[in-house]
Design an enzyme around this catalytic site. Sequence first.
Site, PDB file in Angstrom:
ATOM      1  CB  SER A 124      -0.856  -0.018   1.272  1.00 58.28           C
ATOM      2  OG  SER A 124      -1.407   1.253   1.513  1.00 58.28           O
ATOM      3  CE1 TYR A 149      -3.617  -2.279   5.400  1.00 58.60           C
ATOM      4  CE2 TYR A 149      -3.210   0.085   5.356  1.00 58.60           C
ATOM      5  CZ  TYR A 149      -3.443  -1.101   4.696  1.00 58.60           C
ATOM      6  OH  TYR A 149      -3.499  -1.107   3.327  1.00 58.60           O
ATOM      7  CE  LYS A 153      -1.305  -4.256   3.359  1.00 58.94           C
ATOM      8  NZ  LYS A 153      -1.645  -5.559   2.755  1.00 58.94           N
TER       9      LYS A 153
HETATM   10  C1  UD1 Z   1      -6.556   5.000   3.744  1.00 63.00           C
HETATM   11  C2  UD1 Z   1      -5.330   4.414   4.353  1.00 63.00           C
HETATM   12  C3  UD1 Z   1      -4.582   3.618   3.304  1.00 63.00           C
HETATM   13  C4  UD1 Z   1      -5.497   2.598   2.662  1.00 63.00           C
HETATM   14  C5  UD1 Z   1      -6.684   3.326   2.053  1.00 63.00           C
HETATM   15  C6  UD1 Z   1      -7.663   2.352   1.447  1.00 63.00           C
HETATM   16  C7  UD1 Z   1      -3.581   5.524   5.758  1.00 63.00           C
HETATM   17  C8  UD1 Z   1      -3.087   6.833   6.290  1.00 63.00           C
HETATM   18  N1  UD1 Z   1      -4.570   5.527   4.903  1.00 63.00           N
HETATM   19  O1  UD1 Z   1      -6.111   5.983   2.817  1.00 63.00           O
HETATM   20  O2  UD1 Z   1      -3.522   2.963   3.882  1.00 63.00           O
HETATM   21  O3  UD1 Z   1      -4.811   1.896   1.664  1.00 63.00           O
HETATM   22  O4  UD1 Z   1      -7.327   4.037   3.093  1.00 63.00           O
HETATM   23  O5  UD1 Z   1      -8.285   2.946   0.353  1.00 63.00           O
HETATM   24  O6  UD1 Z   1      -3.050   4.544   6.130  1.00 63.00           O
HETATM   25  N2  UD1 Z   1     -12.308  11.662   3.773  1.00 63.00           N
HETATM   26  C9  UD1 Z   1     -13.313  12.554   4.133  1.00 63.00           C
HETATM   27  N3  UD1 Z   1     -14.439  12.031   4.696  1.00 63.00           N
HETATM   28  C10 UD1 Z   1     -14.628  10.698   4.907  1.00 63.00           C
HETATM   29  C11 UD1 Z   1     -13.589   9.799   4.537  1.00 63.00           C
HETATM   30  C12 UD1 Z   1     -12.435  10.323   3.984  1.00 63.00           C
HETATM   31  O7  UD1 Z   1     -13.187  13.751   3.941  1.00 63.00           O
HETATM   32  O8  UD1 Z   1     -15.671  10.298   5.447  1.00 63.00           O
HETATM   33  C13 UD1 Z   1     -11.083  12.189   3.112  1.00 63.00           C
HETATM   34  C14 UD1 Z   1      -9.797  11.928   3.876  1.00 63.00           C
HETATM   35  O9  UD1 Z   1      -9.534  12.954   4.786  1.00 63.00           O
HETATM   36  C15 UD1 Z   1      -8.782  11.869   2.723  1.00 63.00           C
HETATM   37  C16 UD1 Z   1      -9.581  11.294   1.537  1.00 63.00           C
HETATM   38  O10 UD1 Z   1     -10.950  11.533   1.871  1.00 63.00           O
HETATM   39  O11 UD1 Z   1      -8.370  13.160   2.365  1.00 63.00           O
HETATM   40  C17 UD1 Z   1      -9.373   9.813   1.329  1.00 63.00           C
HETATM   41  O12 UD1 Z   1      -9.569   9.124   2.565  1.00 63.00           O
HETATM   42  P1  UD1 Z   1      -9.685   7.514   2.610  1.00 63.00           P
HETATM   43  O13 UD1 Z   1     -10.603   7.033   1.558  1.00 63.00           O
HETATM   44  O14 UD1 Z   1      -9.969   7.127   4.020  1.00 63.00           O
HETATM   45  O15 UD1 Z   1      -8.241   7.020   2.179  1.00 63.00           O
HETATM   46  P2  UD1 Z   1      -6.790   7.388   2.757  1.00 63.00           P
HETATM   47  O16 UD1 Z   1      -6.866   7.979   4.108  1.00 63.00           O
HETATM   48  O17 UD1 Z   1      -6.062   8.104   1.690  1.00 63.00           O
END
Ligand code: UD1
Length: 334
Positions: A124, A149, A153
């Site tokens: 990842s 997690y 990895k």
């Molecule tokens: C996370 C994990 C990554 C994993 C991936 C799966 C970390 C830091 N991150 O990534 O390892 O592979 O998920 O896809 O380990 N957001 C919102 N509202 C929400 C949910 C998310 O605003 O309800 C925003 C977050 O702040 C971020 C973006 O959307 O900016 C993507 O978030 P998310 O889908 O959770 O993925 P990551 O945090 O990038």
Amino acid sequence: MSILVTGGAGYIGSHTCVELLNHGENIVVIDNFSNSKPHTIDLIKKITGKDFKFYEIDYLDRKSLERVFEENNIESVINFSGYKAVGESLEKPIEYYINNVSGALILLDTMKKYNVKKFVFSSSATVYGDPDIVPIKENSRLGPTTNPYGNTKLFIEQILKDLYKSDNSWDIAILRYFNPVGAHESGLIGEDPRDIPNNLMPYIAKVATQQLKELSIFGNDYDTKDGTGVRDYIHVVDLARGHVLALNKLDKEGKGIFIYNLGTGIGYSVLDMVNVYSKVNNVDIPYKITERRKGDIASCYSDPTKAKEELGFIAEKTLEDMCRDSYNFIKNNK
Ligand code: UD1
């Protein structure tokens, strides 16, 4: 000769099984359904019109795993059996280390016993931690990660490097996924979180289908074009194709440990996601801006050049495809 797919009923595993079967490969699948459903195995067969052997076992169960190697002519292994929820890993680190790290070790040790030395590992972009520079290249600094997690990895990547050093007859591909989203275009398989989703796209999907009221956007004061977090979203079918190409490389060239980013190279913000999802599917996505989520970073996207040059991998699907296929799947599976 068969490819063993561990965790083949899960989100990325199931899409990879479809691509492997469509590519004419023989597969053997194991899964313990800890985060997937038995019905997915039938759906993979339905989509491809092809049959394969399935075992309901836990890959930590060495005896059962050995039986799979005894009963089949396994040539290579793709490991999708890891737990993957960041928040849960903070609450249950032991479970994460046992399942992900001990599981990988048992799998590799069993492969060694049966002289199967071709391995593709689901890693990842989380291994890069908070990157100094984007786009991220494969040789960028690793860690520190922010959760168990992510550590699993990183640890498994290190184990694989040590393994290759000790015996260079192994062929290993480490694939670092950026943010996999979307679903198979049939609408039959996709990501189906049991609880309230943590990740953005599944959350948007539940708001779009009115299973959840509104999206919380975690911060709009990041140093990005619109202040919301920027990520490299990749369609899960493109990602699945990346595994077929990685195996091809190991089959043809072999002997080595290869690391690839699998992403599109394009960063989209949370607001881009909301806007495109809403436009393509003609749905409302109510949202509010809330505090930043702890551990989040501003921007994370890949430099996908190495995978393009060495694997011939190009992510073909657009953000519109990702949003349309996600909605199509969630509508069918409400
Ligand atoms: C996370 C994990 C990554 C994993 C991936 C799966 C970390 C830091 N991150 O990534 O390892 O592979 O998920 O896809 O380990 N957001 C919102 N509202 C929400 C949910 C998310 O605003 O309800 C925003 C977050 O702040 C971020 C973006 O959307 O900016 C993507 O978030 P998310 O889908 O959770 O993925 P990551 O945090 O990038």
